[in-house]
Design a protein around this motif. Structure first.
Motif, short mmCIF file in Angstrom:
data_model
loop_
_atom_site.label_atom_id
_atom_site.label_comp_id
_atom_site.label_asym_id
_atom_site.label_seq_id
_atom_site.Cartn_x
_atom_site.Cartn_y
_atom_site.Cartn_z
N THR A 3 -16.30 10.51 -1.34
CA THR A 3 -17.43 9.78 -0.77
C THR A 3 -18.07 10.52 0.37
N GLY A 78 -24.78 3.20 2.09
CA GLY A 78 -26.05 2.65 1.63
C GLY A 78 -27.07 2.56 2.75
N GLY A 81 -28.10 6.03 3.82
CA GLY A 81 -28.99 6.63 2.84
C GLY A 81 -30.44 6.22 3.06
N PHE A 82 -30.65 4.91 3.27
CA PHE A 82 -32.02 4.44 3.49
C PHE A 82 -32.58 5.00 4.79
N THR A 219 -22.17 11.41 -0.85
CA THR A 219 -22.71 10.73 -2.01
C THR A 219 -24.12 11.17 -2.29
N GLY A 223 -25.29 6.50 -4.95
CA GLY A 223 -24.01 6.21 -4.35
C GLY A 223 -22.88 7.06 -4.85
N TYR A 255 -26.09 11.98 3.07
CA TYR A 255 -27.08 10.93 3.00
C TYR A 255 -28.17 11.37 2.04
N ARG A 256 -28.66 10.46 1.22
CA ARG A 256 -29.74 10.80 0.33
C ARG A 256 -31.05 10.56 1.07
#
Length: 317
Positions: A3, A78, A81-82, A219, A223, A255-256
């Motif tokens: 992760t 999550g 990521g945002f 990730t 995710g 982080y995306r």
């Protein structure tokens, strides 16, 4: 399945690795179309609206992330990521508004090929005490950012006129403006707990310095482990800004976020080495901000940093 939220590894000497700062990649100053410079503010109005809406959501996500980090010592993947998506999006809009790039930012978190790119350190444990007092700890950096913002705003019309006449920003102006944009981006990352490193490096790096790679592991989009068009790992300092390294540069493993992975060419900001003229301009920003009462807007800047973000804070007021 990894992760990417495990503790950071030790350095070569057995001690902890040095704290990596978020990095900003912007191409060196180049030609800009005069008509886009002339109409830059008008053209970016839709982007300001989108960034404001995203910033409103980012404020509440940051609050939720603060509580989560306070109790778990980590930013949930999550939420992180945002927030990193938003940070990269707002930074692209800021760079365009400050005339650092000519290309119009996309209306998407996915920004492959876009010349402005943000690189974040790998997500890891956060000090709960630092999280608890984050609002207090960030005050000095917010004051500095407020002064810089006010000082830049005073001279923005001069820079706009120079770019309109010359079709580009001079190296001296580019360096100073890029330093402001990078400092703001680092402050945003700190406020949103996307890293533990305090904002620094306002006056750039020493001549001859090599950029510190910022390797992000964790990730991908959705995710799971895997690539995303997001915050990228740091480039090999001997290659161009978009060059891929053996550890997967250009594949966002942390982080995306839409940070424009895969851009070819050299970086004009990593390392960011400022000449004397650029440093004088940065000092002038601070002085003009101080004379203009920039410190009095600290509370408003704090709100921007937690929600509205850098993409909206550089609009004409």
């Amino acid at each position: 399945m990894s992760t990417g939220w495990e503790a950071r590894t030790s350095g070569a000497d057995g001690g902890p690795e040095p704290e990596a700062l978020p990095e900003l990649d912007v191409p060196p100053p180049g030609r800009q179309r005069r008509w886009t410079v002339l109409l830059r503010g008008l053209l970016l109005i839709p982007q300001f609206v989108v960034t404001a809406v995203l910033g409103f959501a980012a404020f509440f996500v940051t609050v939720a992330g603060w509580f989560a980090a306070l109790f778990t010592g980590r930013m949930p993947a999550g939420l992180g990521g945002f927030l990193s998506d938003y940070l990269a999006y707002a930074t692209r809009v800021t760079a365009s508004a400050m005339l650092l790039v000519d290309r119009y930012p996309p209306f998407s978190f996915e920004a492959r090929g876009y010349p402005v790119r943000v690189s974040l350190p790998p997500p890891g444990p956060l000090n709960r005490w630092a999280v608890l007092f984050r609002l207090v700890l960030m005050i000095p950096a917010v004051v500095v950012a407020s002064l810089l913002q006010s000082g830049w705003f005073v001279l923005a019309w001069v820079f706009w006129l120079i770019a309109l006449v010359l079709g580009r920003l001079p190296e001296t102006v580019f360096g100073a403006v890029a330093a402001v944009a990078r400092y703001r981006m680092r402050l945003m990352a700190y406020v949103m707990m996307l890293g533990s490193a305090y904002p620094k490096g306002l006056f750039g790096e020493d001549p001859g310095s090599r950029p510190v790679p910022v390797a992000a592991t964790g990730t991908g989009a959705g995710g799971g482990a895997g690539p995303a068009a997001g915050v990228v790992s740091g480039p090999d300092p001997t290659k161009g800004a978009g060059a891929e390294t053996g550890d997967g540069y250009g594949a966002a493993d942390g982080y995306r976020a839409g940070a424009g992975a895969g851009v070819d060419g050299p970086s004009g900001t990593r390392p960011l080495v400022l000449g004397t003229g650029s440093k004088v301009l940065v000092v002038l920003f601070l002085l003009l901000g101080l004379l203009g009462g920039g410190a009095s807007g600290t509370a408003g800047t704090t709100s921007d940093d937690a929600g509205a973000g850098p993409g909206t804070s550089f609009r004409a007021r």
